[in-house]
Motif scaffolding. Structure first.
Motif: not given
Length: 305
Positions: A22-26, A30-33
């Protein structure tokens, strides 16, 4: 995992939750990922009381939000009772009845005109009859220690501790197979913490419900959990029983975490030549070890302590 049953036999517990890569990216792309979870894999056995600890930003709350579909994995998958929440044709609504989530500061989950109708919201939406719903409300209120005299009051007129009980009752009334709690006792005094967490432990033991709890309190984790998972920077650092986890105090300190005060005391005694073990994590456990130590000094006498 195995669990002891009468007659000294053991039963192999089945997995209720499995997390695979499991991976999760906010804010992806986007530049603020920000990567909150990075290729996590682990499982939870049915009926366990599991603690998740980690410093702020370690990914604890993001992880548990995947268990009933509040967040969708960026990659990897989450299986609940053997089924992928996000596979084509999956009934996400049914998963949310199976996995009850009590968020941090659960009083913010309250919204209805009365406590009774607030607790009844979930059972009604599950399709329970009015009679079944009322029985579920009464049972959940009784189990969480919420006085019946409060059921017809506005939830916003309750004290902080009563609001916690009401929010917890609203989830318990749906009879979830898994109960997930994010800092359910945050902000309560020690007595309130013990009562809320003690009732949750009792609910786990009496109903067979799996409980997953996030907390910053190492004492809470040591006292109530069967196993503890340690998170750091979106990864699982290590996991094990409370004794196994809290015996690794130096690693916990390096991750910005603490250990129970009684574990600190055991370490201080060891530095002074009194070795009662590094796997001390509750006062009751420490008392037994100290008695054994004194017994050894007395040449095996069985004096009462």
């Amino acid at each position: 995992h195995t669990r002891a049953v009468s007659g000294g036999k053991g039963i192999t517990m089945s997995e209720i939750i499995r997390v695979e890569n499991l991976s999760y990216i906010y804010n992806p792309g986007m530049p603020d990922a920000t990567t909150a979870l990075d290729n996590i894999s682990f499982s939870v056995e049915e009926g366990d009381f599991v603690g998740i600890i980690g410093s702020t930003g370690s990914g604890k709350s993001t992880l548990i939000s995947h268990f009933n579909g509040l967040n969708r994995p960026t990659s990897g998958r989450v299986l609940v009772d053997g089924k992928d929440l996000w596979e084509q044709g999956a009934d996400l609504r049914s998963f949310r009845f199976l996995v009850g989530l009590v968020m941090q500061y659960p009083e913010y989950q309250l919204f209805d005109e009365t406590v009774r109708s607030d607790i009844a919201f979930g059972p009604r939406n599950m399709g329970m009859t009015p009679e079944e719903t009322e029985a579920a409300v009464e049972e959940a209120a009784r189990f969480t220690g919420l006085d019946r005299s409060l059921l017809d009051k506005s939830p916003f007129d309750l004290s902080g501790g009563q609001k916690r009980r009401a929010a917890l009752a609203g989830v318990i009334a749906m009879h979830p197979g898994v109960l997930v709690l994010d800092e359910p006792a945050a902000g309560l005094d020690p007595g309130g913490r013990r009562e809320i967490l003690g009732r949750i432990r009792e609910f786990c033991d009496s109903s067979g419900t799996t409980v997953i709890i996030v907390s910053h309190s190492m004492e809470d984790m040591a006292m109530y959990c069967d196993c503890v998972t340690v998170m750091s920077d979106g990864h699982i650092a290590f996991s094990g029983t409370p004794a196994q986890v809290f015996s690794r105090s130096e690693e916990l300190f390096s991750l910005g975490l603490d250990v129970p005060q009684i574990t600190r005391l055991a370490a201080a005694l060891e530095r002074r030549g009194i070795d009662i073990g590094r796997d001390i994590y509750t006062v009751k456990f420490a008392f037994g070890r100290i008695c054994e130590y004194i017994d050894g000094l007395n040449g095996g006498s069985k004096d009462e302590y």
